[in-house]
Design an enzyme around this catalytic site. Structure first.
Site, PDB file in Angstrom:
ATOM      1  N   SER A   9       0.387  13.127  10.775  1.00 33.17           N
ATOM      2  CA  SER A   9       0.362  11.967  11.679  1.00 33.17           C
ATOM      3  C   SER A   9       1.813  11.584  11.917  1.00 33.17           C
ATOM      4  O   SER A   9       2.687  11.931  11.108  1.00 33.17           O
ATOM      5  CB  SER A   9      -0.372  10.806  10.996  1.00 33.17           C
ATOM      6  OG  SER A   9      -0.092   9.580  11.627  1.00 33.17           O
ATOM      7  N   TYR A  48      -2.004   5.166   3.537  1.00 27.25           N
ATOM      8  CA  TYR A  48      -2.010   6.212   4.573  1.00 27.25           C
ATOM      9  C   TYR A  48      -0.594   6.749   4.794  1.00 27.25           C
ATOM     10  O   TYR A  48      -0.375   7.962   4.830  1.00 27.25           O
ATOM     11  CB  TYR A  48      -2.579   5.611   5.857  1.00 27.25           C
ATOM     12  CG  TYR A  48      -2.873   6.586   6.975  1.00 27.25           C
ATOM     13  CD1 TYR A  48      -4.030   7.359   6.968  1.00 27.25           C
ATOM     14  CD2 TYR A  48      -2.005   6.712   8.058  1.00 27.25           C
ATOM     15  CE1 TYR A  48      -4.314   8.227   8.008  1.00 27.25           C
ATOM     16  CE2 TYR A  48      -2.286   7.578   9.102  1.00 27.25           C
ATOM     17  CZ  TYR A  48      -3.445   8.335   9.076  1.00 27.25           C
ATOM     18  OH  TYR A  48      -3.726   9.195  10.114  1.00 27.25           O
TER      19      TYR A  48
END
Ligand code: NAD
Length: 260
Positions: free
Chosen positions: A142, A155
């Protein structure tokens, strides 16, 4: 060139993982699906993919938070197709909270699903790749592997960790025919992001279209979601022969987010 290779894509019953599986299958790759979901719907999905005439299709229900289940998933893929030539560590979850309020069990769940699962899958798949002197490992990371956003401590930490793992594995296998790369999308419209849009609409009391443009895509200069098919096409390229010298990289596909 990819015809008759075999791939394992974790978290491929939905979203980006499903798009990757579709692209690989169309290229003639045998694919092992994995992920949660309704058993009938997953059965229909497997038949649909198999009927499309690409590679062979199988499914394994491993929960990738468990090291033992990840090892079983890799073994089942090797048993079904004879090899894991391509490993895409895609399974992921999100949880958003200020760090001081972040529940420990949510922290563990994100780290286990994203970072620890990637390590366990790579560890289990590497010996076979080394024996065949060919492999492609892609970690679906990501932009949050490269930069941070507030309230996403688990995350962001897990995704940064995946990039460290990518670089380390790439160096260890650099003299072989195996590559290891990270792909770093900005926002892609998937069920994971749909949930965030709904939550943000409630928090900000804004209509969906304004949440998308002013909240979700505030940092994404293109003001467009990245498309699942574009992520899948990048991964297909990384699996090909022309990408054999690309290793240890973290490639943004983010509408300009990390250019800031
Ligand atoms: P999604 O929620 O649509 O799909 C996630 C998949 O992972 C599903 O198939 C789910 O069943 C599976 N999964 C979740 N926990 C699992 C577990 N414990 N064991 C096995 N499977 C599990 O999400 P998505 O948006 O397609 O995300 C896929 C990956 O892409 C994730 O790693 C995510 O962090 C990353 N990513 C997504 C975006 C985005 O904007 N959607 C952007 C950058 C990176």
């Amino acid at each position: 060139m990819l015809k008759n290779k075999s791939a394992l894509v974790t978290g491929s019953t939905s979203g980006i993982g499903l798009g990757i599986v579709r692209a690989l299958s169309r290229a003639g790759v045998n694919v092992m699906l994995n992920g949660f979901g309704d058993a009938d719907a997953i059965g229909r999905l497997c038949r649909e993919l198999a009927d499309a005439g690409g590679g062979r299709v199988a499914y394994h229900a491993a929960d990738v938070r468990s090291a033992a289940e990840v090892a079983a998933l890799v073994a089942a893929t090797e048993q079904a197709f004879g090899a894991v030539d391509i490993l895409v560590n895609n399974a992921g979850i999100q949880f958003v909270a200020p760090t001081e309020d972040f529940p420990e069990e949510r922290w563990d769940a994100v780290l286990d699903t994203v970072l620890n699962a990637s390590f366990h899958a790579i560890k289990a798949a590497l010996p076979g790749m080394r024996r065949r002197n060919w492999g492609r490992i892609v970690n679906l990371v990501s932009v949050h592997g490269l930069i941070a956003s507030p309230f996403k401590s688990a995350y962001v930490a897990a995704k940064h960790g995946q990039i460290g793992l990518t670089k380390t594995v790439a160096l260890e296998v650099a003299e072989t025919g195996i590559t290891c790369n990270a792909v770093c999308p900005g926002y892609v419209l998937t069920p994971l992001v749909e949930g965030q849009i709904d939550r943000q609409a409630q928090v900000h009391q804004l209509p969906r279209e304004r949440v998308i443009r002013e909240v979700m895509l505030a940092a994404q200069p293109s003001k467009r979601f990245v498309e699942i098919d574009d992520v899948a096409a990048l991964i297909l390229f990384l699996c090909g022969d022309a990408a054999k010298s690309i290793t240890g990289t973290a490639i943004p596909i983010d509408g300009g987010w990390t250019a800031r």
